[in-house]
Design a protein around this motif. Structure first.
Motif, PDB file in Angstrom:
ATOM      1  N   MET A 156       0.821  -1.211   0.000  1.00 29.79           N
ATOM      2  CA  MET A 156       0.000   0.000   0.000  1.00 29.79           C
ATOM      3  C   MET A 156       0.854   1.261   0.000  1.00 29.79           C
ATOM      4  O   MET A 156       0.521   2.259  -0.643  1.00 29.79           O
ATOM      5  N   PHE A 157       1.984   1.221   0.694  1.00 33.71           N
ATOM      6  CA  PHE A 157       2.829   2.411   0.737  1.00 33.71           C
ATOM      7  C   PHE A 157       3.534   2.651  -0.599  1.00 33.71           C
ATOM      8  O   PHE A 157       3.839   3.788  -0.952  1.00 33.71           O
ATOM      9  N   VAL A 158       3.767   1.591  -1.374  1.00 33.95           N
ATOM     10  CA  VAL A 158       4.302   1.766  -2.724  1.00 33.95           C
ATOM     11  C   VAL A 158       3.269   2.481  -3.597  1.00 33.95           C
ATOM     12  O   VAL A 158       3.582   3.410  -4.338  1.00 33.95           O
ATOM     13  N   ILE A 159       2.006   2.039  -3.477  1.00 33.05           N
ATOM     14  CA  ILE A 159       0.932   2.642  -4.281  1.00 33.05           C
ATOM     15  C   ILE A 159       0.708   4.095  -3.887  1.00 33.05           C
ATOM     16  O   ILE A 159       0.413   4.942  -4.734  1.00 33.05           O
ATOM     17  N   GLN A 160       0.870   4.388  -2.595  1.00 30.78           N
ATOM     18  CA  GLN A 160       0.617   5.749  -2.116  1.00 30.78           C
ATOM     19  C   GLN A 160       1.456   6.776  -2.861  1.00 30.78           C
ATOM     20  O   GLN A 160       1.038   7.906  -3.081  1.00 30.78           O
ATOM     21  N   ARG A 161       2.644   6.374  -3.300  1.00 33.73           N
ATOM     22  CA  ARG A 161       3.531   7.311  -4.003  1.00 33.73           C
ATOM     23  C   ARG A 161       2.922   7.821  -5.306  1.00 33.73           C
ATOM     24  O   ARG A 161       3.224   8.914  -5.749  1.00 33.73           O
ATOM     25  N   VAL A 162       2.106   6.996  -5.948  1.00 34.88           N
ATOM     26  CA  VAL A 162       1.606   7.382  -7.274  1.00 34.88           C
ATOM     27  C   VAL A 162       0.146   7.845  -7.248  1.00 34.88           C
ATOM     28  O   VAL A 162      -0.438   8.098  -8.295  1.00 34.88           O
ATOM     29  N   LEU A 163      -0.423   7.947  -6.046  1.00 39.37           N
ATOM     30  CA  LEU A 163      -1.838   8.309  -5.970  1.00 39.37           C
ATOM     31  C   LEU A 163      -2.093   9.761  -6.341  1.00 39.37           C
ATOM     32  O   LEU A 163      -3.172  10.096  -6.833  1.00 39.37           O
TER      33      LEU A 163
END
Length: 334
Positions: A156-163
């Motif tokens: 989830m924290f990887v995805i947060q970067r591109v949100l």
């Protein structure tokens, strides 16, 4: 992840939408909105379901995601067609769409990539192989994360970067920053709204970091369809029932059984629920066996917990007026 080809195919690398479509004409929704679209097909564009029925609010939310580069999350009970809705909008825009199920097996490495040993010029060398996220970000891909509320925290924290719309992805292993393609879009589907599961129906879901939830700029809820609309969908899919009044009545009763299972599911009395897809399968199986009760048992009843089958059989009896072997009456007599 291995079933998704990450190779460029000519169209999917640099293309941007080159036409506009009328939402009123294409989706049958009373709106003056226009949506960007591609004039040519791509291998990642989903197939069009010509009988698909679009929910107005959900469709407009998804279209806003495509048109204005908003991050859109669709929430709702399972079987309501959240992911299919995104796919069918993408299909009509000719927009390449890739779905990733964020189950517990999807790791940070799957998303970002890893070093791999490859053969070059007859020698073994170590080379970084990009995961699905860097590939999608660099292409005109609508990336949809299914079961978003079941994702692992490190993922989830990887995805947060591109949100964020300008969200660049930093690959620390590569000392490289990836800038999003102008036609990259991000969607997600979830059974809960990021607050965890208080009902006990969705084991494995977790609370989503509220800083991350704040980055989803549009959240829409997709519920089960009204009775008459769902009857229309089933009749469109299983056309043999359209010809007679009896056939149409049978489909209406089937949907009524599905409605009862959903009410019981939402009330916590049932752990399995009938989706519109289940009703369609039931109707198709009834054509094969020429027996609606037998088809119902094979399609849905046998999937239910043994302790709940008497309740489901009661729903069937209530709608069709026939007792099934699993009904409490027959169980008590035996």
């Amino acid at each position: 992840m291995s079933n998704i080809s990450l190779a460029g195919d000519g169209h999917s690398n640099k293309a941007v939408p080159d036409m506009k479509i009328s939402v009123r004409q294409v989706f049958g929704i009373d709106s003056d909105m226009e949506a960007p679209a591609f004039s040519t097909l791509d291998q990642h564009v989903p197939d069009i379901d010509p009988d698909y029925l679009f929910d107005r609010d959900t469709t407009l939310a998804i279209l806003a995601g495509f048109a204005k580069n908003r991050r859109v999350m669709i929430t709702g009970y399972h079987g309501t067609g959240k992911s299919t809705h995104i796919e069918q909008v993408a299909a009509r825009l000719n927009w390449p769409c890739v779905r990733i199920n964020l189950d517990s097996h999807v790791s940070r490495i799957d998303l970002v990539g890893k070093d791999a040993i490859v053969i070059k010029d007859g020698k073994q060398v170590t080379e970084f192989r990009e995961g699905i996220l860097p590939w999608a970000i660099q292409n005109n891909i609508a990336l949809c994360f299914d079961e978003y509320d079941a994702g692992r925290p490190d993922v989830m924290f990887v995805i947060q970067r591109v949100l964020e719309v300008s969200g660049r992805l930093t690959l620390l292993d590569q000392s490289r920053v990836i800038k999003p393609h102008p036609a990259f879009r991000l969607f997600s589907t979830a059974n809960t709204i990021g607050l965890g599961d208080t009902s006990g129906l969705y084991h494995g879901t977790q609370q989503i970091n509220q800083g991350q939830m704040d980055r989803w700029s549009i959240v829409a809820t997709l519920n089960y369809l009204p009775h008459d609309k769902e009857v229309g969908i089933v009749l469109a899919k299983v056309k043999s029932y359209q010809a007679t009044k009896d056939g149409r009545d049978q489909i209406s009763k089937m949907v009524r059984v599905a409605d009862l299972t959903r009410n019981a599911f939402m009330g916590g009395d049932l752990s399995t629920v009938m989706s519109p897809r289940t009703v369609i399968t039931w109707a198709e199986n009834a054509e094969i066996f020429h027996d609606i009760g037998f088809a119902f048992r094979l399609t849905f009843l046998n999937k239910c917990d043994e302790l709940e089958r008497a309740l489901v059989a009661e729903f069937y009896q209530r709608c069709f007026g026939h007792e099934l072997p699993e009904s409490s009456v027959n169980v008590a007599m035996s």
